[in-house]
Design an enzyme around this catalytic site. Sequence first.
Site, PDB file in Angstrom:
ATOM      1  N   LYS A   1     -29.187 -31.512   4.626  1.00  0.00           N
ATOM      2  CA  LYS A   1     -29.815 -31.764   3.331  1.00  0.00           C
ATOM      3  C   LYS A   1     -30.983 -30.822   3.089  1.00  0.00           C
ATOM      4  O   LYS A   1     -31.125 -30.252   2.000  1.00  0.00           O
ATOM      5  CB  LYS A   1     -30.271 -33.224   3.277  1.00  0.00           C
ATOM      6  CG  LYS A   1     -30.660 -33.679   1.909  1.00  0.00           C
ATOM      7  CD  LYS A   1     -30.920 -35.180   1.880  1.00  0.00           C
ATOM      8  CE  LYS A   1     -29.621 -35.973   1.924  1.00  0.00           C
ATOM      9  NZ  LYS A   1     -29.793 -37.321   2.504  1.00  0.00           N
TER      10      LYS A   1
ATOM     11  N   ARG B   1     -36.165 -38.854   3.113  1.00  0.00           N
ATOM     12  CA  ARG B   1     -34.741 -38.975   3.473  1.00  0.00           C
ATOM     13  C   ARG B   1     -34.487 -38.307   4.816  1.00  0.00           C
ATOM     14  O   ARG B   1     -35.012 -37.243   5.108  1.00  0.00           O
ATOM     15  CB  ARG B   1     -33.850 -38.258   2.450  1.00  0.00           C
ATOM     16  CG  ARG B   1     -33.775 -38.903   1.102  1.00  0.00           C
ATOM     17  CD  ARG B   1     -32.795 -38.118   0.222  1.00  0.00           C
ATOM     18  NE  ARG B   1     -32.479 -38.839  -0.993  1.00  0.00           N
ATOM     19  CZ  ARG B   1     -33.085 -38.668  -2.154  1.00  0.00           C
ATOM     20  NH1 ARG B   1     -34.064 -37.792  -2.276  1.00  0.00           N
ATOM     21  NH2 ARG B   1     -32.710 -39.373  -3.214  1.00  0.00           N
TER      22      ARG B   1
ATOM     23  N   GLY C   1     -25.386 -44.638  10.075  1.00  0.00           N
ATOM     24  CA  GLY C   1     -26.044 -45.355  11.163  1.00  0.00           C
ATOM     25  C   GLY C   1     -27.490 -44.945  11.303  1.00  0.00           C
ATOM     26  O   GLY C   1     -28.244 -45.517  12.076  1.00  0.00           O
TER      27      GLY C   1
ATOM     28  N   ARG D   1      21.014 -32.739  14.793  1.00  0.00           N
ATOM     29  CA  ARG D   1      20.721 -33.463  16.033  1.00  0.00           C
ATOM     30  C   ARG D   1      21.862 -34.434  16.319  1.00  0.00           C
ATOM     31  O   ARG D   1      22.216 -35.245  15.463  1.00  0.00           O
ATOM     32  CB  ARG D   1      19.413 -34.232  15.895  1.00  0.00           C
ATOM     33  CG  ARG D   1      19.062 -34.985  17.171  1.00  0.00           C
ATOM     34  CD  ARG D   1      17.726 -35.673  17.086  1.00  0.00           C
ATOM     35  NE  ARG D   1      17.792 -36.827  16.184  1.00  0.00           N
ATOM     36  CZ  ARG D   1      16.733 -37.565  15.862  1.00  0.00           C
ATOM     37  NH1 ARG D   1      15.549 -37.258  16.332  1.00  0.00           N
ATOM     38  NH2 ARG D   1      16.851 -38.587  15.047  1.00  0.00           N
TER      39      ARG D   1
ATOM     40  N   SER E   1      12.901 -27.750  19.480  1.00  0.00           N
ATOM     41  CA  SER E   1      12.251 -28.367  18.329  1.00  0.00           C
ATOM     42  C   SER E   1      11.394 -29.510  18.856  1.00  0.00           C
ATOM     43  O   SER E   1      11.901 -30.442  19.484  1.00  0.00           O
ATOM     44  CB  SER E   1      13.293 -28.883  17.342  1.00  0.00           C
ATOM     45  OG  SER E   1      12.650 -29.471  16.249  1.00  0.00           O
TER      46      SER E   1
ATOM     47  N   THR F   1       7.482 -34.498  17.663  1.00  0.00           N
ATOM     48  CA  THR F   1       6.126 -34.978  17.965  1.00  0.00           C
ATOM     49  C   THR F   1       5.953 -36.464  17.702  1.00  0.00           C
ATOM     50  O   THR F   1       4.979 -37.045  18.165  1.00  0.00           O
ATOM     51  CB  THR F   1       5.074 -34.175  17.185  1.00  0.00           C
ATOM     52  OG1 THR F   1       5.446 -34.150  15.810  1.00  0.00           O
ATOM     53  CG2 THR F   1       5.004 -32.751  17.717  1.00  0.00           C
ATOM     54  N   ASN F   2       6.880 -37.097  16.987  1.00  0.00           N
ATOM     55  CA  ASN F   2       6.776 -38.560  16.860  1.00  0.00           C
ATOM     56  C   ASN F   2       6.945 -39.208  18.222  1.00  0.00           C
ATOM     57  O   ASN F   2       6.087 -39.956  18.684  1.00  0.00           O
ATOM     58  CB  ASN F   2       7.883 -39.121  15.954  1.00  0.00           C
ATOM     59  CG  ASN F   2       7.742 -38.705  14.521  1.00  0.00           C
ATOM     60  OD1 ASN F   2       6.739 -38.145  14.140  1.00  0.00           O
ATOM     61  ND2 ASN F   2       8.759 -38.975  13.723  1.00  0.00           N
TER      62      ASN F   2
ATOM     63  N   CYS G   1       9.830 -30.951  14.305  1.00  0.00           N
ATOM     64  CA  CYS G   1      10.520 -31.750  13.281  1.00  0.00           C
ATOM     65  C   CYS G   1      10.017 -33.178  13.242  1.00  0.00           C
ATOM     66  O   CYS G   1      10.657 -34.048  12.705  1.00  0.00           O
ATOM     67  CB  CYS G   1      12.025 -31.706  13.488  1.00  0.00           C
ATOM     68  SG  CYS G   1      12.556 -32.403  15.054  1.00  0.00           S
TER      69      CYS G   1
END
Lengths: 891, 891
Positions: free
Chosen positions: B32, B101, B110, B628, B775, B778-779, B843
């Site tokens: 700031k 401030r 916080g 796949r 491939s 990543t899930n 993918c």
Amino acid sequence: MDVDSNLVSYVYAFDHKHRRPPMEYKDLLGGKGANLAEMTSVLKLPVPPGFTISTDACRAYMKGGWPAELDAEIAQQVFALEKKMGRKLGDPFDPLLVSVRSGAKFSMPGMMDTVLNLGLNDESVKGLASVTDDERFAYDSYRRFIAMYGRIVMGVDGELFDHPLEAAKAKAGVTTDSDLGAKALKDLCKQYQAVIKKATKTAFPQKPREQLRGAVEAVFASWNGARAIAYRVRERISHELGTAVNVQAMVFGNRDDNSGTGVGFTRNAATGENKPYGDFLINAQGEDVVAGIRNTEDLDHMKLHFPVIHKELMEIFDRLERHYKDMCDTEFTIEQGTLYMLQTRVGKRTGAAALKMAVDMTKGTGKGNQRWKISKEEAIMRVTGDHLDQVLHPQFAGKGKVLAKGLAASPGAAVGKVYFTADDADEAATRGEKVILVRNETSPEDVHGMMVSEGILTARGGLVSHAAVVARGWGTPAIVGAEAVKIEGKQFTVGDVVVKEGDIISLDGSSGEVVLGEMKLAAAEPPAEFNVVLKWADQVRKGKLAVRANADTGEDATNARELGAEGIGLCRTEHMFLAPDRLPVVREMILANTDADERKALDELGRVQQIDFEEILEAMDGLPVTVRLLDPPLHEFLPSVEELHIKRAVSGLSKRETAELKAAEEWAEHNPMIGTRGVRLGVVKPGLYAMQVKALLKAAAALRKKGKNPIVEVMIPLTVTREELALARSWVQTEVDAATKGLKNPPHITIGTMIETPRAAIRADEIAEEADFFSFGTNDLTQMTFGFSRDDVESRMMPAYLEQGLLKRNPFETIDVGGVGELVKMGAAGGRSVKKNLKLGVCGEHGGDPESIQLFYEAGLDYVSCSPFRVPIARLAAAQAVIGGATSSTK
Amino acid sequence: MDVDSNLVSYVYAFDHKHRRPPMEYKDLLGGKGANLAEMTSVLKLPVPPGFTISTDACRAYMKGGWPAELDAEIAQQVFALEKKMGRKLGDPFDPLLVSVRSGAKFSMPGMMDTVLNLGLNDESVKGLASVTDDERFAYDSYRRFIAMYGRIVMGVDGELFDHPLEAAKAKAGVTTDSDLGAKALKDLCKQYQAVIKKATKTAFPQKPREQLRGAVEAVFASWNGARAIAYRVRERISHELGTAVNVQAMVFGNRDDNSGTGVGFTRNAATGENKPYGDFLINAQGEDVVAGIRNTEDLDHMKLHFPVIHKELMEIFDRLERHYKDMCDTEFTIEQGTLYMLQTRVGKRTGAAALKMAVDMTKGTGKGNQRWKISKEEAIMRVTGDHLDQVLHPQFAGKGKVLAKGLAASPGAAVGKVYFTADDADEAATRGEKVILVRNETSPEDVHGMMVSEGILTARGGLVSHAAVVARGWGTPAIVGAEAVKIEGKQFTVGDVVVKEGDIISLDGSSGEVVLGEMKLAAAEPPAEFNVVLKWADQVRKGKLAVRANADTGEDATNARELGAEGIGLCRTEHMFLAPDRLPVVREMILANTDADERKALDELGRVQQIDFEEILEAMDGLPVTVRLLDPPLHEFLPSVEELHIKRAVSGLSKRETAELKAAEEWAEHNPMIGTRGVRLGVVKPGLYAMQVKALLKAAAALRKKGKNPIVEVMIPLTVTREELALARSWVQTEVDAATKGLKNPPHITIGTMIETPRAAIRADEIAEEADFFSFGTNDLTQMTFGFSRDDVESRMMPAYLEQGLLKRNPFETIDVGGVGELVKMGAAGGRSVKKNLKLGVCGEHGGDPESIQLFYEAGLDYVSCSPFRVPIARLAAAQAVIGGATSSTK
């Protein structure tokens, strides 16, 4: 490849003088060729002479076809061999016969194995008949050779030889091959040759040199056979190595009564007694000894008939032991008064024998300059985990007919009557019966039945199923996941076999074999040397790799301490929750609608948990006890959603049941193994962990008042981030601060975490900032690294995966070095990069597996923790890891 | 820290001359303070003067308490400030008031935020009343100041100030604070001071210098408040930094009619039009503009009243745009004819505005040497994925009352009548109604109802639940896992609110908000600049990072191609199995008792699958399509075990149902996510994969006949070992060989694997030997790396984890850089270490997430693949990654 530089041969006689011991030339001679050369040229044993066509020749063949110079070299070696043997290949009166065997550097299924009796043809067979005075034997040998050669070398479908054989038997009116006479066999030799001609448009070669070249080429070609290639791919053996070929003179122990054959051990392989032991038959072939058609005699008997040869054999035994510094197993043949050693190798032995031999050999054997002994370290390396298992648990005495096979979940053998419910098992045991409990799967409600059973058999589940874990903890033999076992009411079937309640079965929890009926058992009886070897092991590993036990009760802890555990590496608190008198309170806690109700249930649980902790800490007085806060998903403590749904549909639910259903539905998960468990529970139900820590601290305080020295380590399960551990640590610290406020000498309570998710291992550097110690939970780490849910894949998929070589080992038994092992090393290194002295341990099943222990030692872990009954094995394996680690740098 | 070396002050006026632009001194001045200094000294904007107490002072304070020299420095700065303002702190006639401030380098919740009106006391408040001619205003300001100061600086419980306030309102017979008169407020000031005295045993400080020191010290102290520390731990901000404190003269836009206040944008933030835009009020305070109590005027209106100031403001706007090269958002106040800029920052904008401004600014603005423009790369960096989402999907026009919140599963807004079953939804849609389908979870049987719905809402499930995946594929707005939604029959409740069938609700699938009743929607209308920016993006990322789509049907593929997909990175074949007309055939296949039956079912499946493949390959003609092979556990295609159990208990089962139950039980798993799925299915049911590959090859052949150019990549899911992939590869290769035998120009079919288990990533070097491409899935990789079952933890645990900072981001939305990201990098590097040109893609869901795409680009991936509707976002993000990657080296 280190070959004598002045030699450029493709072929080496067994007695060729290499610059270094032949066993070091396995690259060139293959495993078998090197062994034959070692016996011949170093040990000077009377080995039937022969030669090895080297892997160089094979590589040259693969590159550019049959090497031009090879024929001449082989011819030269054959000539020398004929000279040595005083017989000639194809001689029509007294022919030399040879065997041709492949022998790569590594033993390799899928390659051409053996062609025997090469050298027989339409003429020399007559000579064989005459010198053996056994026409039937000669023609039987010949027809077998033709078929073998036709099939293996000439690529004829083996079935084509079956038809003439069947026809011959039918014609002769006999049912077995051995009942065919010489005439019929002579006839078959002709027919077999016709089969070959028809199938290959080529005649069976009558010239022995041609036979030999054909066999050698077949061995070379088999190197690139589909099965051999597949095997090498699987075992990561280079395709470039090539194979050697061994050609060796055949000798016959069945020539006359001055001949014979036997197997001999330099010491007693069953007891370890330092006295040669063996089986012998006069005028017989090797397979007769093995097949047990005739009753064999012992070596003392042989001494009577062949006193000189017996003396020679005993001298060979001495020489072998001196050379290998170990008990050896040999095969030998006497052909017309001459002794031939066909094979020798370090011999297999029982657990008791292994222990006795190892200790004996440290004391020295032999006299004068022939005296030899082994060091204590070598003695330790001579004993395996399986050896210890054998002396620690009862075993089947003999072999039975295997009815079904499951996973070997808890070692040892048991015999008993089959019961299908815990209550029935309990009642039968009360009546004094020996009981085997058979269930699809077990659950905490079955514990009273499991407790009274000699052994446990389940049709489903893996090596961490409830049945497996509980049985291992108690040392009860158990087989799980025996999928062939189909239970229907109070009986089970395996195929057509029906086993009813009260029928007797036998289980071998070390092999996973279920046998119908009663097997005789050999009792577990550790010999005196057991403690000697383990004491040596403890000395070796002291300060390098400690051994703790996983134990959840005072009894287990006491047991573990007696077996040498140096603390508890994993005290699972959930087992305390599952006791039948506590489960209702746990459910109250989960069902609680108000904070007050939850508080009340938690207080009650805290009270009983404190008693448990006191017992455990007392049993392990002065040794560290790692207590893992609650780990499993809460629905494990609730009744089954499905059962309640069925009950609702059929007869309706009570109010209490409705509440239980609601909670069970709320806590139900699609994949509980990777659901709301471990520290995640602490986040969603924070009072739980506070209660556990409070109970633990109260227990420790109570013991301290009694003058004891409890050493407490609090462990947070399933951490994935530093922030998570920081939060959980703060809960524990708050309780510790409250409990130790104002104490003059506050006890040092350490707080650490399991490293059991791949993420925790990868980010161990961050997590270490909040941890006093790490304990690798390699069970879960393996599940997540592979994406293998043990309960699902271990019994269903693992057998297929192991069979097809997709996995070399069951990664839940022996740690997957390349994957999970990498994560353990990463985690250890990551943790230590932040905290140099971070204490590291492992508390998965792998903590009791010798091969895995080697990796843990290499990764720098401070201790391994395993089930109490594996502690001796872990002590031994830890010492072996230390010794192996020390020598691996000089290898 | 690079501070002007000749300066050793603790305090700097906003107009202090730093050697470099103040924005570079954030370490010293805080964010700031640096911004205020930048506006004052660089931009020369009329900012109310003030000064910044530096982080140096804070650090000194933390180390050794209040620095001795600080009082003098502050006094000197206050003196200068008073001089500048012509007013004095605490002046009983015309007092100077200041705000205090906090301002750390990073914005930090916080910490103490703001104390306004400092300088008021029992005397100066009278001065304020007199100069503003508004006694009520003066005392209201004073009582707010006392309470704020008491609470924040002196640590008095805020509630203690509520009691006198309530009492005052009751006494006055009013209900709102603003109805209290000056007398009552004056009284409150006294009572508040008494509250402070009672609570702290200390009087409210009347001396402004004392007030100021108290406030500054409170800011310093708040740096080490528990919440601030926790926040820094979470955000990994060093505790050493300390905070700065800004003291600024207050100005009042409500002094008279020559005063006013407003907010202004340098361009239209809604449309992007290059015309300043703003709201203005005469004689008002900032909060009046925001609160909307009075109707605001636009800037044209301001021009009428304040022509000179308006011109000044427009010049400032020009200067700001030139300085920031972007549209700016400002707050300003006119106090008695003088303009003050209170704040300025780059302004937020709608998606359409972002696109328009980005393109406009590349064309240049301003005249002569004041002309400025941005590059195309800068334009690309100005647009976010959220901006594109806004123009691609309808949005709520305005804010509604949120009834419930779930996971934002598929973006866009929808309005419709609630239905609870697929059939009801279907019927209603046929009647012409707009429908929102509300379910606990959806399954393949609900697809016909989902298809006709405007939006989908589920009470359970995560971002990869059936509902989420299907909805995203279609671009249908969806919210899943809205746990507050309790469905009972044909209504649902959220708390006390009951929503019945046919009631209207609105969903915002971008935010996860469910609103009761009908929200007005702003239609999706990509402006012309949409394609301009994406074309630039394509140019930037060309040859560096390609974008493909995940698509399972010809329709999806066509759609994806229109949205710019350069191929299909993931064609899931299981969705083809779930179609209602195919499921029975799939079940036949699973239930088959004989090979012939299985064969028959497989042939039938092959036939329909071939048609699917043809459609997809045709739509993607000339572009690669990664297919796949079947991935999910087979029980997903079978009826529920539980339902069949219930039926059996209630009414018995038919023969067919009994068979289905047996199969369902056999294939049921405890943790299906890590059970028998992926290539494991291929191992236990090999005919399945052969059928799929055959169908795929036939489809490709058929298209080739039509002159098309299908490019086929066959992908094996869930690989864990090289051996597994070698085996699966051999199945595929066998089919390829059979299908292309004898062809002159056999098509090049590549065979690769998903890298979606941690083990595959770790052992990518070995696996690459058998793979043409990787491939990254990543899930699943995220599920296994964390041990997070999405369906279980995402809706239940994730909110708590995010809230408590245990996770910074939902790792299923944005890739976990430290854990999963490490594995992706490890896998990419491992694979390329063996095959330099190994093709690499991703993918998982992360393929469409901008932050994740940055990591994938860094890891060296060749392409990302995402759902069709994310393709434009991925194209943009890929270009941003390329640009970011290019500049990151020069940062």
